[in-house]
Design a protein around this motif. Structure first.
Motif, PDB file in Angstrom:
ATOM      1  N   ASP A 107      52.292 121.129 -68.134  1.00  0.00           N
ATOM      2  CA  ASP A 107      51.982 120.005 -67.256  1.00  0.00           C
ATOM      3  C   ASP A 107      53.012 118.894 -67.396  1.00  0.00           C
ATOM      4  O   ASP A 107      53.404 118.266 -66.397  1.00  0.00           O
ATOM      5  CB  ASP A 107      50.577 119.477 -67.544  1.00  0.00           C
ATOM      6  N   GLU A 108      53.453 118.619 -68.616  1.00  0.00           N
ATOM      7  CA  GLU A 108      54.477 117.590 -68.813  1.00  0.00           C
ATOM      8  C   GLU A 108      55.781 117.990 -68.130  1.00  0.00           C
ATOM      9  O   GLU A 108      56.482 117.145 -67.567  1.00  0.00           O
ATOM     10  CB  GLU A 108      54.697 117.343 -70.303  1.00  0.00           C
ATOM     11  N   HIS A 109      56.120 119.277 -68.178  1.00  0.00           N
ATOM     12  CA  HIS A 109      57.328 119.731 -67.494  1.00  0.00           C
ATOM     13  C   HIS A 109      57.184 119.570 -65.981  1.00  0.00           C
ATOM     14  O   HIS A 109      58.123 119.151 -65.290  1.00  0.00           O
ATOM     15  CB  HIS A 109      57.619 121.189 -67.850  1.00  0.00           C
ATOM     16  N   LEU A 110      56.013 119.869 -65.464  1.00  0.00           N
ATOM     17  CA  LEU A 110      55.781 119.718 -64.023  1.00  0.00           C
ATOM     18  C   LEU A 110      55.877 118.251 -63.589  1.00  0.00           C
ATOM     19  O   LEU A 110      56.287 117.958 -62.463  1.00  0.00           O
ATOM     20  CB  LEU A 110      54.420 120.294 -63.642  1.00  0.00           C
ATOM     21  N   ARG A 111      55.532 117.332 -64.476  1.00  0.00           N
ATOM     22  CA  ARG A 111      55.624 115.905 -64.146  1.00  0.00           C
ATOM     23  C   ARG A 111      57.058 115.379 -64.214  1.00  0.00           C
ATOM     24  O   ARG A 111      57.343 114.289 -63.716  1.00  0.00           O
ATOM     25  CB  ARG A 111      54.726 115.091 -65.087  1.00  0.00           C
ATOM     26  N   SER A 112      57.948 116.142 -64.813  1.00  0.00           N
ATOM     27  CA  SER A 112      59.321 115.696 -65.037  1.00  0.00           C
ATOM     28  C   SER A 112      60.141 115.759 -63.753  1.00  0.00           C
ATOM     29  O   SER A 112      59.679 116.221 -62.702  1.00  0.00           O
ATOM     30  CB  SER A 112      59.985 116.555 -66.108  1.00  0.00           C
ATOM     31  N   ALA A 113      61.415 115.311 -63.862  1.00  0.00           N
ATOM     32  CA  ALA A 113      62.318 115.309 -62.706  1.00  0.00           C
ATOM     33  C   ALA A 113      62.647 116.711 -62.222  1.00  0.00           C
ATOM     34  O   ALA A 113      63.146 116.883 -61.106  1.00  0.00           O
ATOM     35  CB  ALA A 113      63.600 114.557 -63.046  1.00  0.00           C
ATOM     36  N   ASP A 114      62.391 117.742 -63.033  1.00  0.00           N
ATOM     37  CA  ASP A 114      62.627 119.120 -62.593  1.00  0.00           C
ATOM     38  C   ASP A 114      61.678 119.517 -61.462  1.00  0.00           C
ATOM     39  O   ASP A 114      62.001 120.410 -60.664  1.00  0.00           O
ATOM     40  CB  ASP A 114      62.436 120.097 -63.756  1.00  0.00           C
ATOM     41  N   PHE A 115      60.525 118.860 -61.396  1.00  0.00           N
ATOM     42  CA  PHE A 115      59.520 119.241 -60.408  1.00  0.00           C
ATOM     43  C   PHE A 115      58.992 118.015 -59.644  1.00  0.00           C
ATOM     44  O   PHE A 115      59.598 117.579 -58.675  1.00  0.00           O
ATOM     45  CB  PHE A 115      58.369 120.001 -61.087  1.00  0.00           C
ATOM     46  N   LEU A 116      57.884 117.442 -60.076  1.00  0.00           N
ATOM     47  CA  LEU A 116      57.226 116.391 -59.303  1.00  0.00           C
ATOM     48  C   LEU A 116      57.879 115.022 -59.456  1.00  0.00           C
ATOM     49  O   LEU A 116      57.700 114.155 -58.591  1.00  0.00           O
ATOM     50  CB  LEU A 116      55.743 116.308 -59.703  1.00  0.00           C
ATOM     51  N   ASP A 117      58.593 114.799 -60.543  1.00  0.00           N
ATOM     52  CA  ASP A 117      59.277 113.526 -60.786  1.00  0.00           C
ATOM     53  C   ASP A 117      58.320 112.350 -60.576  1.00  0.00           C
ATOM     54  O   ASP A 117      58.576 111.432 -59.787  1.00  0.00           O
ATOM     55  CB  ASP A 117      60.483 113.396 -59.860  1.00  0.00           C
ATOM     56  N   VAL A 118      57.208 112.373 -61.319  1.00  0.00           N
ATOM     57  CA  VAL A 118      56.151 111.386 -61.090  1.00  0.00           C
ATOM     58  C   VAL A 118      56.592 109.962 -61.442  1.00  0.00           C
ATOM     59  O   VAL A 118      56.018 108.992 -60.926  1.00  0.00           O
ATOM     60  CB  VAL A 118      54.872 111.763 -61.869  1.00  0.00           C
ATOM     61  N   ALA A 119      57.595 109.813 -62.291  1.00  0.00           N
ATOM     62  CA  ALA A 119      58.062 108.469 -62.645  1.00  0.00           C
ATOM     63  C   ALA A 119      58.617 107.737 -61.428  1.00  0.00           C
ATOM     64  O   ALA A 119      58.499 106.515 -61.309  1.00  0.00           O
ATOM     65  CB  ALA A 119      59.119 108.558 -63.748  1.00  0.00           C
ATOM     66  N   HIS A 120      59.246 108.480 -60.525  1.00  0.00           N
ATOM     67  CA  HIS A 120      59.837 107.868 -59.323  1.00  0.00           C
ATOM     68  C   HIS A 120      59.004 108.116 -58.058  1.00  0.00           C
ATOM     69  O   HIS A 120      59.123 107.375 -57.079  1.00  0.00           O
ATOM     70  CB  HIS A 120      61.259 108.409 -59.107  1.00  0.00           C
ATOM     71  N   HIS A 121      58.180 109.149 -58.070  1.00  0.00           N
ATOM     72  CA  HIS A 121      57.399 109.514 -56.877  1.00  0.00           C
ATOM     73  C   HIS A 121      55.962 109.826 -57.302  1.00  0.00           C
ATOM     74  O   HIS A 121      55.564 110.994 -57.383  1.00  0.00           O
ATOM     75  CB  HIS A 121      58.025 110.713 -56.170  1.00  0.00           C
ATOM     76  N   PRO A 122      55.196 108.788 -57.599  1.00  0.00           N
ATOM     77  CA  PRO A 122      53.854 109.005 -58.156  1.00  0.00           C
ATOM     78  C   PRO A 122      52.824 109.553 -57.179  1.00  0.00           C
ATOM     79  O   PRO A 122      51.774 110.027 -57.596  1.00  0.00           O
ATOM     80  CB  PRO A 122      53.454 107.603 -58.628  1.00  0.00           C
ATOM     81  N   VAL A 123      53.118 109.498 -55.862  1.00  0.00           N
ATOM     82  CA  VAL A 123      52.125 109.898 -54.861  1.00  0.00           C
ATOM     83  C   VAL A 123      52.639 111.059 -54.021  1.00  0.00           C
ATOM     84  O   VAL A 123      53.780 111.046 -53.553  1.00  0.00           O
ATOM     85  CB  VAL A 123      51.768 108.710 -53.936  1.00  0.00           C
ATOM     86  N   ILE A 124      51.805 112.053 -53.867  1.00  0.00           N
ATOM     87  CA  ILE A 124      52.036 113.131 -52.901  1.00  0.00           C
ATOM     88  C   ILE A 124      51.194 112.791 -51.670  1.00  0.00           C
ATOM     89  O   ILE A 124      49.986 112.568 -51.790  1.00  0.00           O
ATOM     90  CB  ILE A 124      51.610 114.492 -53.473  1.00  0.00           C
ATOM     91  N   ALA A 125      51.813 112.716 -50.517  1.00  0.00           N
ATOM     92  CA  ALA A 125      51.100 112.259 -49.313  1.00  0.00           C
ATOM     93  C   ALA A 125      51.158 113.313 -48.215  1.00  0.00           C
ATOM     94  O   ALA A 125      52.172 113.994 -48.035  1.00  0.00           O
ATOM     95  CB  ALA A 125      51.694 110.949 -48.806  1.00  0.00           C
TER      96      ALA A 125
END
Length: 289
Positions: free
Chosen positions: A174-192
């Motif tokens: 899950d931490e890898h999926l949150r990283s810039a390799d995938f969801l990049d949640v630090a810069h793009h916290p919302v999927i719309a």
């Protein structure tokens, strides 16, 4: 029995040849009900004809004796409907379109605003792993609204997902999926997702045309939507249920990270299958449940 071969059971009372009872059976949104069965009885309650609807919903029998009849139409999953038919001297009786209502709910949700209930909905995704099996994940925090138009084709949906709420049952993954390799949640916290416009795709099925913004990239994404019904809930509200699916290509959203483990086999498949099971509550406020 074959359509059009059954006629009046009273010998000699009906004209020979020609047209008898003719009707079309449909849902409220206009789709044919091909498995419907029409039973015709006379004023004494005797069955004089019975016919199954064709693929286009058309029901036809042989000629009937002149007079009044009761026609009862039944189909699995629908409430029965009864109509009176009058046969003319030629043996014909025209009923036009006979509409069946779904058991346990209306054909389409009533127009207006419907609020997605996260507590009774699921947003899930599946990816292939090592070319052998699947990894299943879900998002635990999301919300949205559905606007049902009086003309359903004009309906719309807006939904937002907390990207950091991804959960595959493995903390390191899950931490890898949150990283810039995938969801990049630090810069793009919302999927719309924003959808506007529906195209009929079959009985109780539509294609929702919309745009998905994922990891900062926006792409057109259509949803294959099924409507599952509407009914009351224990808190005095009305709920509608939907199921929607879509297939995404990771490279369309710049998620190109991968690892080749052997002979061209990648750790993660190129596509994601998204599955949404949604309950929506009529109105703009969710009940306290």
């Amino acid at each position: 029995m074959q359509i059009g071969t059954e006629s009046a059971s009273v010998a000699g009372s009906a004209p020979t040849g020609g047209r008898g009872l003719h009707a079309r059976v449909s849902t409220r949104d206009g789709w044919a009900v091909p498995h419907a069965v029409a039973t015709v009885t006379d004023t004494a309650g005797r069955q004089v004809a019975r016919a199954e609807a064709a693929d286009d919903g058309t029901v036809a029998t042989g000629p009937l004796a002149p007079g009044a009849y009761t026609v009862v139409v039944t189909a699995v999953g629908y409430l029965p409907a009864a109509r009176t038919a009058i046969a003319t001297g030629s043996g014909a009786a025209e009923l036009g379109t006979l509409v069946l209502a779904r058991q346990g709910g209306v054909e389409l949700p009533p127009p207006g605003t419907w609020t997605i209930d996260p507590a009774h909905s699921t947003v899930a995704a599946t990816a292939q792993h090592l070319g052998l099996s699947s990894v299943h994940g879900r998002f635990t925090a999301f919300g949205g609204r559905i606007e049902i138009s009086p003309a359903v084709e004009g309906s719309a949906v807006v939904a937002e997902i907390d990207a950091a709420s991804v959960d595959t049952g493995n903390a390191m993954r899950d931490e890898h999926l949150r990283s810039a390799d995938f969801l990049d949640v630090a810069h793009h916290p919302v999927i719309a997702y924003r959808g506007g416009g529906l195209t009929p795709a079959g009985p109780d099925r539509w294609t929702v045309h919309g745009e998905l913004t994922l990891a900062g990239v926006s792409r057109p994404v259509d949803l294959d939507l099924s409507y599952l019904g509407t009914g009351p809930d224990p808190w005095g509200g009305v709920r509608a249920a939907f199921r929607a699916t879509a297939e995404l290509r990771r490279e369309d959203f710049a998620m190109n990270w991968n690892q080749v483990v052997q002979a061209g086999i990648a750790a993660i498949g190129a596509t994601l299958r998204v599955e949404l099971d949604v309950q929506a509550v009529q109105g703009e406020v969710l009940p306290q449940a």
